[in-house]
Design an enzyme around this catalytic site. Structure first.
Site, PDB file in Angstrom:
ATOM      1  CD  GLU A 164      -2.414   1.114   2.115  1.00  0.00           C
ATOM      2  OE1 GLU A 164      -2.942   0.158   3.459  1.00  0.00           O
ATOM      3  OE2 GLU A 164      -3.663   1.791   2.101  1.00  0.00           O
TER       4      GLU A 164
ATOM      5  NE  ARG B 261       4.457  -7.973  10.371  1.00  0.00           N
ATOM      6  CZ  ARG B 261       3.781  -7.354   9.769  1.00  0.00           C
ATOM      7  NH1 ARG B 261       2.587  -7.979   9.250  1.00  0.00           N
ATOM      8  NH2 ARG B 261       3.632  -5.467   9.406  1.00  0.00           N
TER       9      ARG B 261
ATOM     10  CE  LYS C 203       2.707   0.076   4.771  1.00  0.00           C
ATOM     11  NZ  LYS C 203       2.484  -0.145   3.723  1.00  0.00           N
TER      12      LYS C 203
HETATM   13  P1  ATP Z   1       1.694  -1.873   8.284  1.00  0.00           P
HETATM   14  O1  ATP Z   1       2.698  -1.290   8.664  1.00  0.00           O
HETATM   15  O2  ATP Z   1       0.414  -0.826   8.661  1.00  0.00           O
HETATM   16  O3  ATP Z   1       0.884  -3.101   9.364  1.00  0.00           O
HETATM   17  P2  ATP Z   1       2.131  -3.385   6.188  1.00  0.00           P
HETATM   18  O4  ATP Z   1       3.273  -3.255   6.536  1.00  0.00           O
HETATM   19  O5  ATP Z   1       1.181  -4.358   6.110  1.00  0.00           O
HETATM   20  O6  ATP Z   1       1.416  -2.284   7.195  1.00  0.00           O
HETATM   21  P3  ATP Z   1       2.013  -3.087   3.182  1.00  0.00           P
HETATM   22  O7  ATP Z   1       2.205  -2.098   2.153  1.00  0.00           O
HETATM   23  O8  ATP Z   1       0.217  -3.552   2.900  1.00  0.00           O
HETATM   24  O9  ATP Z   1       1.943  -2.609   4.508  1.00  0.00           O
HETATM   25  O10 ATP Z   1       2.743  -4.708   3.098  1.00  0.00           O
HETATM   26  C1  ATP Z   1       2.917  -5.028   1.620  1.00  0.00           C
HETATM   27  C2  ATP Z   1       3.488  -6.416   1.789  1.00  0.00           C
HETATM   28  O11 ATP Z   1       4.208  -6.392   2.623  1.00  0.00           O
HETATM   29  C3  ATP Z   1       2.189  -7.177   2.249  1.00  0.00           C
HETATM   30  O12 ATP Z   1       1.961  -8.514   1.353  1.00  0.00           O
HETATM   31  C4  ATP Z   1       2.743  -7.753   3.838  1.00  0.00           C
HETATM   32  O13 ATP Z   1       2.353  -8.462   4.083  1.00  0.00           O
HETATM   33  C5  ATP Z   1       4.023  -7.863   3.886  1.00  0.00           C
HETATM   34  N1  ATP Z   1       4.882  -7.498   4.647  1.00  0.00           N
HETATM   35  C6  ATP Z   1       5.181  -5.997   5.648  1.00  0.00           C
HETATM   36  N2  ATP Z   1       5.944  -6.318   6.670  1.00  0.00           N
HETATM   37  C7  ATP Z   1       6.202  -7.450   6.816  1.00  0.00           C
HETATM   38  C8  ATP Z   1       6.654  -7.649   8.070  1.00  0.00           C
HETATM   39  N3  ATP Z   1       7.225  -7.221   8.691  1.00  0.00           N
HETATM   40  N4  ATP Z   1       7.327  -9.111   7.415  1.00  0.00           N
HETATM   41  C9  ATP Z   1       7.166  -9.239   6.638  1.00  0.00           C
HETATM   42  N5  ATP Z   1       5.699  -9.573   4.900  1.00  0.00           N
HETATM   43  C10 ATP Z   1       5.139  -8.350   5.826  1.00  0.00           C
END
Ligand code: ATP
Ligand code: MG
Length: 567
Positions: A37, A263, A273
């Site tokens: 996003e 994650r 974020k």
């Molecule tokens: P927020 O920090 O608001 O939870 P987000 O990190 O999930 O947001 P996105 O832009 O939706 O933000 O993430 C894009 C992709 O990266 C998604 O498929 C998400 O699952 C993956 N992602 C985000 N954070 C992690 C993490 N810590 N480890 C592995 N994958 C991640």
């Protein structure tokens, strides 16, 4: 056991894909996607997801799409769209022609919504957001049907069209799936599919004032792009049933398989974020690309290399269980990579003047120094030596304790690639005051740093020639947070766990003259001090600023040794 060559370990997702290929599911196609996003910069957690999605596509001869999940107009910006593309490329992956935006599918999403309404699978609900919450029930209590649940198809179609046309204020109506208000999974209790938002979108402008929810947009985007394996993090496990329900009702041609993995969580690091945005907006860091930030932009600026991040992601593996990875492992991967590629140079951070009394006044010798003992192919360079030098203040003690082997009055040490020197006198600015200079003698018979009589010294110091040295700003970074789990704060505010000493600025470090050629982004090992790189933002022509990427202290190896000894 060796830590230097990770075998591409298999993981459960590789196994699923291997099995699918065997049974010719998806006609042997593998298509994944990375769906950020655009509401912030990418961080090291995203790197795990990028390496996984692009890596699997590469490994199985498939493709990976980059898709911006830009369905929420209020928090998204072009700046993020651009930084995300730059970061994915920097990490070493390419989506080719396959750059997509969920917002490009808005019309298709809408047509799918109409289809659901016509099939009696969705309805316009006019409860307030607060009422919707109350009617939903809880984990232990069933929900209650909305009084608007039995609206006729004709009425729903009319209301939906008028929602789209902008006739209603925000919150007046939503479109909901008609599933089951008593379903044990709360996501299935008539989830909202569309809501009214009167805000311009960074790509579609004011063409739309209804926007799809994540659960509706995500599965349909995946389906429209022909994704075979839709890989996401564990928090979406409970959403999978809805993902499948929507695609089943619409009888789409492509129904991807959603697969969840754990994650990345890292010690001393926050990866939300929302929290990172707070650090930026409240000025705790200089921006998204502050070298202390866990963002890819910050890590790049700090001097982390794409190879070290990819290697880290491979090493941590992919599993189904939440875990916390030691930041030391990341730094281990970084040192391993920089050790191979970073030329060694000498730099003195806190200079102490040394005068070699028996060295001829105007003589300068060019001494040969090895650029990288790990890689003879990187050759040698010449370093000037003269009568007045700088050494590190820490490398001298007037009254050395037992285990201090470096320079002290009357003691002899080696200057790297140069000579043995012996300290004969300590000069202070006033009696009992600060040491401003050391007087030393050198042994001409030790050129290159080795004594012809083989007599040993206990320490080798780095040094620079004072007249030849370049003066530069050096920034020493430490962990941004002082606690392994920064989110665990007594007052509930993760910011109270910030490390107050995460940045130390040295205004006038003294560097060997070969660094005159240093370009922004170049990596070096300052001997005995750590890996450094030239800052890409604040360096100017002739005035490089150096960031300390990482120290030489390898605590990860120690942790591992201790673990092995314990076995
Ligand atoms: P927020 O920090 O608001 O939870 P987000 O990190 O999930 O947001 P996105 O832009 O939706 O933000 O993430 C894009 C992709 O990266 C998604 O498929 C998400 O699952 C993956 N992602 C985000 N954070 C992690 C993490 N810590 N480890 C592995 N994958 C991640
Ligand atoms: Mg997300």
């Amino acid at each position: 056991m060796t830590t230097s060559n990770p075998v591409a370990s298999t993981n459960f997702i590789r196994q699923i894909i291997t099995e699918d290929l065997k049974t010719n599911k998806n006609q042997g196609r593998v298509t994944t996607r990375f769906p950020p996003e655009p509401n912030g910069y990418l961080h090291i957690g995203h790197a795990k997801s990028i390496c996984l999605n692009f890596g699997l596509a590469q490994e199985f001869g498939g493709v990976c799409n980059l898709r911006f999940d830009d369905t929420n107009p209020s928090k998204e910006e072009m700046e993020y769209v651009e930084s995300i593309q730059a970061d994915v490329h920097w990490l070493g992956f390419d989506w080719g022609e396959r750059l997509f935006y969920a917002s490009d599918y808005f019309e298709q999403f809408y047509q799918y919504a109409v289809q659901l309404v016509k099939a009696g699978k969705a309805y316009v609900c006019s409860l307030s957001p607060e009422e919707i919450r109350r009617y939903r029930g809880t984990l232990t209590e069933p929900g209650q049907d909305s009084p608007y649940r039995e609206r006729s198809v004709a009425e729903n179609l009319d209301l939906l069209a008028r929602m789209r046309a902008g006739e209603f204020p925000e919150g007046a109506h939503v479109l909901r799936a008609k599933i089951d208000m008593t379903h044990p999974n709360l996501h299935m209790r008539d989830p909202v599919l569309y809501r009214i938002i009167h805000a311009p979108h960074h790509r579609t402008g004011d063409r739309w004032c209804i926007y799809p929810m994540y659960d509706f947009a995500h599965c349909l985007s995946d389906s429209l792009e022909g994704i075979t394996h839709s890989i996401c993090t564990l928090e979406f496990e409970d959403n999978r049933i809805l993902y499948d329900w929507i695609l089943d009702q619409l009888q789409v041609a492509c129904h991807p398989q959603q697969i969840e993995f754990a994650r990345l969580n890292l010690t001393y690091t926050v990866l939300s974020k929302r929290k990172l945005l707070q650090l930026v907006n409240l000025g705790y860091v200089s921006g998204w690309n502050d070298p202390r930030m866990p963002t890819l932009a910050g890590m790049r600026r700090r001097g982390y290399t794409p190879a070290s991040l990819r290697n880290f992601c491979e090493r941590i593996g992919v599993g189904k269980r939440e875990n916390l990875v030691d930041l030391e492992l990341l730094d281990f991967c970084l040192r391993e990579d920089l050790n191979k590629r970073a030329p060694r140079v000498m730099a003195v951070l806190r200079p102490l003047r040394v005068v070699i009394d028996n060295y001829p006044q105007d003589q300068v010798e060019e001494l040969e120094a090895i650029n990288n003992p790990e890689d003879p192919g990187m050759g040698t360079r010449l370093v000037p030596f003269s009568r007045v030098l700088y050494i590190e203040r820490d490398d001298f003690m007037e009254q050395p304790p037992k285990k201090f082997y470096r320079l002290a009055p009357g003691r002899e040490v080696r200057l790297r690639y140069a000579y043995y020197i012996k300290c004969t006198e300590v000069v202070k600015d006033e009696p009992g005051g600060e040491i401003i200079e050391l007087r030393c003698t050198y042994d001409p018979q030790t050129r290159g740093g080795y004594a012809s009589d083989g007599r040993p010294v206990k320490a080798t110091l780095h040094w620079v020639s004072a007249v030849h040295a370049l003066s530069a700003e050096v920034r020493l970074y430490d962990r941004l947070f002082a606690k392994p789990n920064p989110s665990d704060a007594q007052d509930g505010d993760f910011k109270s766990n910030l490390n107050p000493n995460s940045l130390e600025v040295i205004r006038a470090a003294q560097l060997e003259p070969s660094l005159a050629g240093a370009r922004p982004g170049d990596h070096y090992q300052f001997e005995r001090l750590g890996y450094f790189c030239v800052d890409t933002v604040d360096s100017t022509e002739g005035a490089p600023v150096f960031n300390r990427t990482v120290t030489l202290r390898d605590t990860w190896a120690k942790v591992q040794k201790a673990q092995q000894a314990g076995r």
